[in-house]
Design an enzyme around this catalytic site. Sequence first.
Site: not given
Ligand SMILES: C[S@@+](CC[C@H](N)C(=O)[O-])C[C@H]1O[C@@H](n2cnc3c(N)ncnc32)[C@H](O)[C@@H]1O
Length: 260
Positions: A37, A59, A173
Amino acid sequence: MGVAGKVYLVGAGPGDPDLLTLKAHALLQTGDALVYDRLVSEEILELVPPGVTRIDVGKQPHHHPIPQEEINETLISLAKAGRTVVRLKGGDPLMFGRGGEEALALQGASIPFEVVPGITAAQGTAASSMVPLTHRGVANSVRYLTGHCRADAELAFDWEGLANPDTTLVVYMGLSNIREISTQLIGHGRAACTPVMAVSRATRSDEQRLIAMLGSVTDAVEDAGLQSPVLFIIGEVVSLSKHIGIPFDAMQINHMAAAE
Ligand SMILES: C[S@@+](CC[C@H](N)C(=O)[O-])C[C@H]1O[C@@H](n2cnc3c(N)ncnc32)[C@H](O)[C@@H]1O
């Protein structure tokens, strides 16, 4: 028909390769097909040996170049061809990661699969910014929310419950809807002076964070131009970060002053 392979739904964590589990790291060395991803960091992709088939199904927000059904079909056909597939997702596969949908599709196609958990963005962010998500006497519960609903549908939350000051809110998100979220929370009784931490690219070398009040967080995030992915932590626990001893950069100091 040949022997079916296996699909591993693997969490890559929030970005820092040191936060991969040993099992995830081992699978990156032994898998022969990688389906990954947008949120998987470059440093983690560099750990994958040459010769492994790589398929980028990333995406972008509001733009899904590869439909989920097509991703499911890709996993199924690779496994049917006998491949050991590492389906690598940012954070944890089962936290806002559509890992459940992929697991159901694999099960429906009788493909063996396993889930390898990862450190979700909330846990990575809490550690890197030193914000305990719960803290005795400050927050006795934590709720994880998505700030973005399917096809931009209205955010239909139990706003009264979310306005409880004893609850920490972690918003995934949420960048494009933080104005709506903060307005609803304040409208349902959460104090406008509640501290909020916004963290961009948590645990990566270019991580940025700011702290603002709930009533002004949207402007603060826009002024700072925080880059996606961004996670929001909303609640009194945020004010503990300054006591626990993480050094603050200039951006944080500006917004801390605004929050006090
Ligand atoms: C589709 S979700 C995926 C979440 C992921 N599966 C998790 O457990 O962290 C995507 C969101 O996760 C958050 N996110 C993921 N990695 C991040 C990071 N390194 N720093 C800040 N936010 C993060 C943000 O809010 C982003 O919009």
